[in-house]
Design a protein around this motif. Structure first.
Motif, PDB file in Angstrom:
ATOM      1  N   THR A 121       0.823  -1.204   0.000  1.00 50.22           N
ATOM      2  CA  THR A 121       0.000   0.000   0.000  1.00 50.22           C
ATOM      3  C   THR A 121       0.864   1.264   0.000  1.00 50.22           C
ATOM      4  N   LEU A 146       2.580   4.176  -3.410  1.00 52.33           N
ATOM      5  CA  LEU A 146       2.028   5.370  -4.047  1.00 52.33           C
ATOM      6  C   LEU A 146       3.093   6.254  -4.725  1.00 52.33           C
ATOM      7  N   VAL A 161       3.273   5.746  -8.362  1.00 55.25           N
ATOM      8  CA  VAL A 161       2.187   6.346  -9.154  1.00 55.25           C
ATOM      9  C   VAL A 161       2.482   7.823  -9.384  1.00 55.25           C
ATOM     10  N   MET A 162       2.928   8.509  -8.316  1.00 52.73           N
ATOM     11  CA  MET A 162       3.241   9.926  -8.441  1.00 52.73           C
ATOM     12  C   MET A 162       4.421  10.134  -9.385  1.00 52.73           C
ATOM     13  N   ALA A 213       5.050   8.342 -12.024  1.00 50.17           N
ATOM     14  CA  ALA A 213       4.515   8.279 -13.387  1.00 50.17           C
ATOM     15  C   ALA A 213       3.852   9.597 -13.772  1.00 50.17           C
ATOM     16  N   LEU A 214       3.053  10.152 -12.845  1.00 48.29           N
ATOM     17  CA  LEU A 214       2.320  11.387 -13.154  1.00 48.29           C
ATOM     18  C   LEU A 214       3.269  12.560 -13.402  1.00 48.29           C
ATOM     19  N   TRP A 215       4.178  12.801 -12.448  1.00 48.53           N
ATOM     20  CA  TRP A 215       5.029  13.992 -12.549  1.00 48.53           C
ATOM     21  C   TRP A 215       6.045  13.852 -13.670  1.00 48.53           C
ATOM     22  N   THR A 229       5.431  12.482 -16.515  1.00 50.95           N
ATOM     23  CA  THR A 229       4.707  12.878 -17.732  1.00 50.95           C
ATOM     24  C   THR A 229       4.727  14.391 -17.889  1.00 50.95           C
ATOM     25  N   ILE A 259       3.132  13.557  -2.292  1.00 48.37           N
ATOM     26  CA  ILE A 259       2.554  13.483  -3.637  1.00 48.37           C
ATOM     27  C   ILE A 259       3.167  14.487  -4.596  1.00 48.37           C
ATOM     28  N   ALA A 260       3.916  15.449  -4.094  1.00 47.72           N
ATOM     29  CA  ALA A 260       4.632  16.377  -4.967  1.00 47.72           C
ATOM     30  C   ALA A 260       5.770  16.990  -4.161  1.00 47.72           C
TER      31      ALA A 260
END
Lengths: 258, 268
Positions: B35, B38, B41-42, B44-46, B48, B195-196
């Motif tokens: 769990t 995460l 995932v972040m 992958a997002l940032w 991009t 997350i950032a």
């Protein structure tokens, strides 16, 4: 069946509104939860105008669909299906099995956690604003998006049910649902952020993208009959598998009291 | 003094028991660890977003390294006693713990630390996968920075533990202690650099975040490990971590002592 369904929902709402004093606290939590979900997106759009081809309202729509699902998961899946693990361990499941209605339906809709009603309302409002900002949408796209969203929720329900069925055989699976909620968390971002492998895993493994990105894409008119058929196929497969697993588990269930 | 000696003498045995307990429920822990993925995932997002142009001066590779480090730090600073405390306070099993000649918080602290080796074992496949797919993301900082990292990550774990002890002690006073903690966690995940990176925030927000406790539990060690924070600047931030450890130490101690004094659970 419809009669049972409405009776169940009415009863669970009545039970949950007994504890009104928490309402204020829950409103605050719910609104903050939605805020903390939008915040990263806000931060991302401070630095770019589109995330992997998704403009702010489009990405925000994916987020609102995610929050909508999150509310369903927290308000409906978690209190009901999560509790089944406990029912099996303590033997109380027997009480539900002897009732003259379908047991799967009963254990799935016993309760509603009212604290998530706030999230539900806020996310519907958010989705509405996003759709209004995206601009004119054809009736076919809208109908397909709605169908796909429902299909996605059913697929996730099927997965939850499958996870719960393992508790007939193993004792400590409570945490399986934390795993599900965490995996589902990835669904708050547009699908095209992820690599192909992860995208497949989040479509056919933990089908959260079927709830969020797929309907949002349909709403933008970016769908083909293949993707629609594929999504519906996956949804049906999950629900079907869950039903089979539930029947099988019940058949081998020896109960705690008999 | 004798109390301190008693606690230290019992610690090796407690450590062994906790370790055995962790290993017994290994499947459960494996799920907890999963769990905590995460950051990937972040990543992958940032990535991009950073692919087009650097974000706030961070290039794509720097962003990715940041989240690879976050994945590791998250595991090293994992404390989950707030649920355990809430459960034991409410169902009364704390009473049995209070009878023993060891402080319950010490027992939970040993329990938290003893989960670390196992967390590392479960993290290994994730890191191996990352090393295979993206070897450029896993770089070790130089020796002095590594020492700084060791200090900083220890403080971060201590702070995470004390924050949870404080929120866990709230269970003495109210039914909603877990809800309060989720509120904190929501704020934390956004403001701690989870997350950032905090560098992505507007500068006015960064100035505030610098002094808040959120960064102290995650992003300071992450920035040291990913090579963004060195020397004197790092020491300054470690100083802030020390202050927050003391503050939450006092809060947790006060809440616990007042709580235990009025504790009336079943069987007490």
């Amino acid at each position: 069946m419809i009669r049972i369904l409405s009776a169940l929902i009415r009863a669970s709402l009545m039970v949950s509104f007994q504890y009104r004093s928490d309402l204020f606290f829950e409103a605050a939590t719910g609104i903050l939860r939605c805020f903390s979900a939008i915040a990263p997106l806000w931060l991302a759009f401070q630095h770019t105008t589109a995330i992997a081809g998704w403009t702010p309202p489009q990405a925000m729509l994916v987020m609102s669909l995610f929050l909508l699902f999150h509310a369903l998961q927290g308000g409906l899946f978690e209190p009901n299906l999560g509790e089944v693990v406990q029912l099996i361990r303590q033997g109380n499941l027997d009480l539900w099995l002897i009732k003259p209605a379908d047991a799967q339906l009963l254990v799935s809709l016993r309760r509603i956690d009212p604290s998530y009603l706030w999230d539900f309302g806020v996310s519907i409002l958010m989705a509405g604003v996003c759709i209004a900002q995206i601009g004119p949408i054809s009736a076919l796209d809208a109908a397909l998006a709605a169908l796909l969203a429902v299909n996605g929720v059913l697929a996730m329900y099927g997965l939850w049910m499958l996870a719960i069925c393992t508790s007939f055989y193993f004792v400590r699976v409570d945490n399986l649902r934390y795993l599900l909620t965490t995996a589902a968390d990835a669904g708050r971002w547009p699908a095209s952020v992820f690599s192909t492998g992860i995208r497949w895993a989040l479509t056919a493994g933990v089908p959260i993208l079927l709830v969020t990105s797929t309907p949002a894409e349909a709403l933008r008119g970016q769908w083909t009959w293949t993707t629609v058929a594929g999504s519906l196929g996956i949804g049906l497969a999950f629900v079907g598998l869950a039903r089979v697993a539930w029947m099988r588990s019940l058949a081998s269930y020896t109960s705690a009291s008999s | 003094m004798s109390s301190l000696w008693r606690h230290l003498k019992a610690t090796p045995a407690m450590f062994r028991v906790s370790l055995a307990d962790t290993v017994a429920y290994r499947a459960e822990l494996a799920i907890w660890v999963l769990t905590a993925t995460l950051p990937l995932v972040m990543l992958a997002l940032w990535e991009t977003i950073a692919a087009g142009a650097p974000i706030a001066g961070m290039t794509k590779i720097e962003v990715s390294r940041y989240f690879a480090a976050a994945l590791i730090v998250r595991q090293l600073t994992g404390a989950w006693i707030v649920w355990e405390m809430n459960f034991e306070i409410r169902n009364g099993s704390l009473s049995a713990k209070l009878l023993k000649p060891l402080h319950p918080i010490w027992v939970w602290a040993v329990w938290t630390v003893s989960a670390m080796p196992f967390r590392m074992i479960v993290l290994t496949p994730l890191l191996a996968l990352l090393a295979w797919a993206r070897p450029e993301l896993l770089t070790l900082p130089a020796a002095p920075d590594l020492a700084l990292f060791a200090v900083s990550v220890t403080l971060a774990l201590a702070l995470a533990f004390l924050v949870q002890t404080a929120f866990g002690s709230l269970a003495f006073f109210m039914d909603r202690s877990i809800g309060m903690f989720s509120l904190w966690f929501g704020l934390w995940s956004f403001l701690s650099g989870y997350i950032a990176p905090t560098a992505f925030f507007p500068s006015w927000a960064q100035n505030i975040l610098y002094y808040l406790p959120f960064r102290a539990t995650l992003s300071i060690p992450v920035e040291i490990l990913s090579g963004r924070l060195h020397g004197g600047l790092a020491w300054q931030e470690i100083g802030i971590q020390c202050v927050w450890v003391c503050v939450f130490g006092i809060i947790a101690r006060t809440l616990w002592n007042t709580g235990v004094a009025r504790y009336e659970a079943f069987g007490s």
